[in-house]
Scaffold this motif. Sequence first.
Motif, PDB file in Angstrom:
ATOM      1  N   THR A 278       2.684   8.780  -6.447  1.00  0.00           N
ATOM      2  CA  THR A 278       2.908  10.326  -6.287  1.00  0.00           C
ATOM      3  C   THR A 278       4.172  10.933  -6.687  1.00  0.00           C
ATOM      4  O   THR A 278       4.566  11.891  -6.690  1.00  0.00           O
ATOM      5  CB  THR A 278       2.357  10.719  -4.690  1.00  0.00           C
ATOM      6  OG1 THR A 278       3.293   9.795  -4.289  1.00  0.00           O
ATOM      7  CG2 THR A 278       1.186  10.601  -4.546  1.00  0.00           C
ATOM      8  N   GLY A 279       4.991  10.040  -7.021  1.00  0.00           N
ATOM      9  CA  GLY A 279       6.217  10.210  -7.746  1.00  0.00           C
ATOM     10  C   GLY A 279       7.464  10.691  -6.688  1.00  0.00           C
ATOM     11  O   GLY A 279       8.379  11.267  -7.168  1.00  0.00           O
ATOM     12  N   TYR A 280       6.866  10.367  -5.407  1.00  0.00           N
ATOM     13  CA  TYR A 280       8.048  10.452  -4.461  1.00  0.00           C
ATOM     14  C   TYR A 280       9.385   9.528  -4.545  1.00  0.00           C
ATOM     15  O   TYR A 280      10.369   9.877  -4.010  1.00  0.00           O
ATOM     16  CB  TYR A 280       7.525  10.606  -3.021  1.00  0.00           C
ATOM     17  CG  TYR A 280       6.500  11.946  -2.902  1.00  0.00           C
ATOM     18  CD1 TYR A 280       7.451  12.997  -2.583  1.00  0.00           C
ATOM     19  CD2 TYR A 280       5.307  11.883  -2.820  1.00  0.00           C
ATOM     20  CE1 TYR A 280       6.986  14.155  -2.212  1.00  0.00           C
ATOM     21  CE2 TYR A 280       4.546  12.992  -2.594  1.00  0.00           C
ATOM     22  CZ  TYR A 280       5.194  14.378  -2.214  1.00  0.00           C
ATOM     23  OH  TYR A 280       4.661  15.415  -2.033  1.00  0.00           O
ATOM     24  N   THR A 281       9.113   8.295  -5.099  1.00  0.00           N
ATOM     25  CA  THR A 281       9.812   7.305  -4.983  1.00  0.00           C
ATOM     26  C   THR A 281      10.062   6.650  -5.978  1.00  0.00           C
ATOM     27  O   THR A 281       9.306   6.904  -7.022  1.00  0.00           O
ATOM     28  CB  THR A 281       9.744   6.036  -3.937  1.00  0.00           C
ATOM     29  OG1 THR A 281       8.489   5.626  -4.354  1.00  0.00           O
ATOM     30  CG2 THR A 281       9.652   6.654  -2.683  1.00  0.00           C
ATOM     31  N   SER A 282      11.073   5.918  -6.473  1.00  0.00           N
ATOM     32  CA  SER A 282      11.445   5.541  -7.882  1.00  0.00           C
ATOM     33  C   SER A 282      12.050   3.653  -7.241  1.00  0.00           C
ATOM     34  O   SER A 282      12.827   3.594  -6.602  1.00  0.00           O
ATOM     35  CB  SER A 282      12.551   5.862  -8.639  1.00  0.00           C
ATOM     36  OG  SER A 282      12.929   5.199  -9.539  1.00  0.00           O
ATOM     37  N   PHE A 283      10.963   2.876  -7.464  1.00  0.00           N
ATOM     38  CA  PHE A 283      11.292   1.464  -6.812  1.00  0.00           C
ATOM     39  C   PHE A 283      11.663   0.577  -8.027  1.00  0.00           C
ATOM     40  O   PHE A 283      11.276   0.691  -9.139  1.00  0.00           O
ATOM     41  CB  PHE A 283      10.050   1.141  -6.036  1.00  0.00           C
ATOM     42  CG  PHE A 283      10.297  -0.368  -5.987  1.00  0.00           C
ATOM     43  CD1 PHE A 283      11.073  -0.813  -4.577  1.00  0.00           C
ATOM     44  CD2 PHE A 283       9.554  -1.440  -6.382  1.00  0.00           C
ATOM     45  CE1 PHE A 283      10.944  -2.064  -4.354  1.00  0.00           C
ATOM     46  CE2 PHE A 283       9.728  -2.679  -6.106  1.00  0.00           C
ATOM     47  CZ  PHE A 283      10.478  -3.101  -5.179  1.00  0.00           C
TER      48      PHE A 283
ATOM     49  N   GLY B  49       0.881  -1.306  -0.104  1.00  0.00           N
ATOM     50  CA  GLY B  49       0.106   0.038  -0.033  1.00  0.00           C
ATOM     51  C   GLY B  49       0.855   1.330   0.106  1.00  0.00           C
ATOM     52  O   GLY B  49       0.664   2.071  -0.738  1.00  0.00           O
ATOM     53  N   SER B  50       1.820   1.322   0.996  1.00  0.00           N
ATOM     54  CA  SER B  50       2.619   2.380   1.150  1.00  0.00           C
ATOM     55  C   SER B  50       3.603   2.633  -0.118  1.00  0.00           C
ATOM     56  O   SER B  50       3.563   3.734  -0.645  1.00  0.00           O
ATOM     57  CB  SER B  50       3.416   2.422   2.182  1.00  0.00           C
ATOM     58  OG  SER B  50       2.826   2.006   3.424  1.00  0.00           O
ATOM     59  N   ALA B  51       3.989   1.567  -0.730  1.00  0.00           N
ATOM     60  CA  ALA B  51       4.996   1.852  -1.990  1.00  0.00           C
ATOM     61  C   ALA B  51       4.236   2.282  -3.011  1.00  0.00           C
ATOM     62  O   ALA B  51       4.655   2.942  -3.829  1.00  0.00           O
ATOM     63  CB  ALA B  51       5.200   0.164  -2.307  1.00  0.00           C
TER      64      ALA B  51
END
Length: 618
Positions: A224-229, A216-218
């Motif tokens: 929202t573009g805050y992370t790049s996984f 969910g968090s991921a």
Amino acid sequence: MMMRSVVLMLVWWFLCGICLGKFLVEKNILKVTSPESLKGKNECAIGNFGIPRYGGTMAGTVVYPRDNSDACKAIKKVKEIMEKKPGGLPIFLLVDRGECNFTMKAWNSQNAGAAAILVVDYKTEPLITMDQPDEASENDDYIDKITIPSVLISKSLGEKMKKALSDEEIVSVVLDWTDALPNPDERVEYEFWMSSDTTCGPKCDSQMNFLKDFKGSAQILEKTGYTSFTPHYITLYCSGSKTSNPCATQCINKGRYCAPDTVDEYLGAEVVLENLRQACIFRVTNESGKPWLWWDYVTDFTRRCSMQEGKFSKACAGQVIDSLGMAKDKIEKCMGDPNVDEENPILQAEQGSQIGKGPRGDITMLPTLLINGVQYRGKLDRVAVLKAICAGFRETTEPSICLRADMETNECLDKNGGCWEDKANNITACRDTFRGRVCECPVVQGVQFLGDGYTECKPSKSSRCRINNGGCWHESRDGKSYSACPEDGSEGCKCPPGFKMNAENSCEDVDECEQKLACQCPECKCNDTWGGYECSCSQGLLYIKDQDTCISRKSVTKSNAGLVWLLVLGLAALVAGGYLLYKYRIRRYMDSEIRGIMAQYMPLDGHAEPLIHSSGDI
Ligand SMILES: *[C@@H]1O[C@H](CO)[C@@H](O)[C@H](O)[C@H]1NC(C)=O
Ligand SMILES: *[C@@H]1O[C@H](CO)[C@@H](O)[C@H](O)[C@H]1NC(C)=O
Ligand SMILES: *[C@@H]1O[C@H](CO)[C@@H](O)[C@H](O)[C@H]1NC(C)=O
Ligand SMILES: *[C@@H]1O[C@H](CO)[C@@H](O)[C@H](O)[C@H]1NC(C)=O
């Protein structure tokens, strides 16, 4: 046979870890604040269990449990150890390395009420990473329940602390993880190294639970573009010869990419193939701009195609792909043919990135989480990992999920964080961040405030009137608005024309009529208005504001031409008058001359008048 193969692989991996790359020990800082003789910063190694406080700090008082110094047996409650020395700070237990596994020491310490555990190395060597035991055992449930952070400290630092404690000194320390992860910018890159094998014991369980809990968090962070996984898969290389291949069933692409057979007797080749499928699913969904769909696949696959339930298969994977509506043909194209004697570009890339580069160590533990290129240590707990990711943002760029009450304490709530504030207008320079707070002059309704953020913030000059009207009076009535904030950006307040400042620093209307400031001519009728006055003139006259007087409408309309005519007529009259006077004078002169001559010939009785009158008809 299968067990032997597994051992072969691990041996290969171990050797390769030594010959090709390096295993990097992730560290944080242990700051000794007392006694004076030990004051200073020391490095310590973050244990790979429990919950390190990434981005944060923890202060505590050190206690050494003398009668159970390796913490392999249950420890008396720390309160009892503290005996007569009650202190406000949490207790950090100092314990010796050896005798039992690290997790057991941490578990015993946590049960005794310790807030953290400092393990003292038993020999002088570079710091190592304390890990949890690889082998599954009957009673290893407890590992997952360890929540206190653990660090390994050097033998020499440990000895010094023990000495100070035996001298009855109070040893206070701060564990500091604020810079344990790089935090260069407003986007966090993170990778998860894993395998589709879910039967390897506690580590596989923690991988599985993490994927499920963190999904969910991921997905929110990714959308929202805050992370790049990016997910990654470890593959091994078969060390056997290609003709008599002992690893035939563990590998695809003719021994290039292998995985150990699983505990539940699935073939290594099946595991590698599923790993490849998942890597391809990420690439395909990533290309379509929705990389977060990978999380849907892996969590559904683990649930629907569980190894433990014997449902792990290509067919089951296909069903999951179908039900998620993914592009199966693209995924299969990406996977290529596992039976050809050729390299597979995807797995080749995965193998390449396994080897540590730059500041990053080799990936040797499964699962491994990397945040901004640094290996995360500790339990793969949803909140702990989220906190670690939050610690990877440049301060003030973290998403709001990082600032929730369950993630951190809002330092702005306590004395406004020591920052500047304008209570009356609810403007503050305090900005809560995941790591703490910053004092930064804010932008309010588009107005930039300037200052140091601690003692002063002022709206920038050009726009000060836009906030609370620069603190000046302003009022609107009947569609008319007046403000005392000078538009030229100058300081202070100034009432506009038609108003005067009163005792309350407000502006009030000036009664121009009463004060006889305007509209005072006899024909003028003055009527005071808010912010001005109205002047009208009686008898159809017109009010001229500039001259503050009433004039005739006629003379205004004819004005110039009339004047010229008046001048011309005046001049003409003058000329005519002058001529008449001249004529009159001449006549008078002639009369007197004639009379003088006539008088010489006959006497006159003074009756000259009728003559003059009669001659007056010219
Ligand atoms: C760790 O050490 C404890 C105590 O020696 C032992 O009971 C346990 O089996 C070991 N392994 C694990 C996984 O805890
Ligand atoms: C995922 O997509 C982004 C942007 O489209 C790209 O920069 C990145 O390299 C891709 N990652 C992988 C593993 O293909
Ligand atoms: C002050 O501002 C904050 C956010 O700008 C808002 O949440 C809060 O309700 C405001 N308080 C008052 C008293 O207006
Ligand atoms: C004065 O002006 C006000 C507002 O314009 C108006 O209501 C009022 O009738 C005026 N009074 C006179 C005497 O003209």
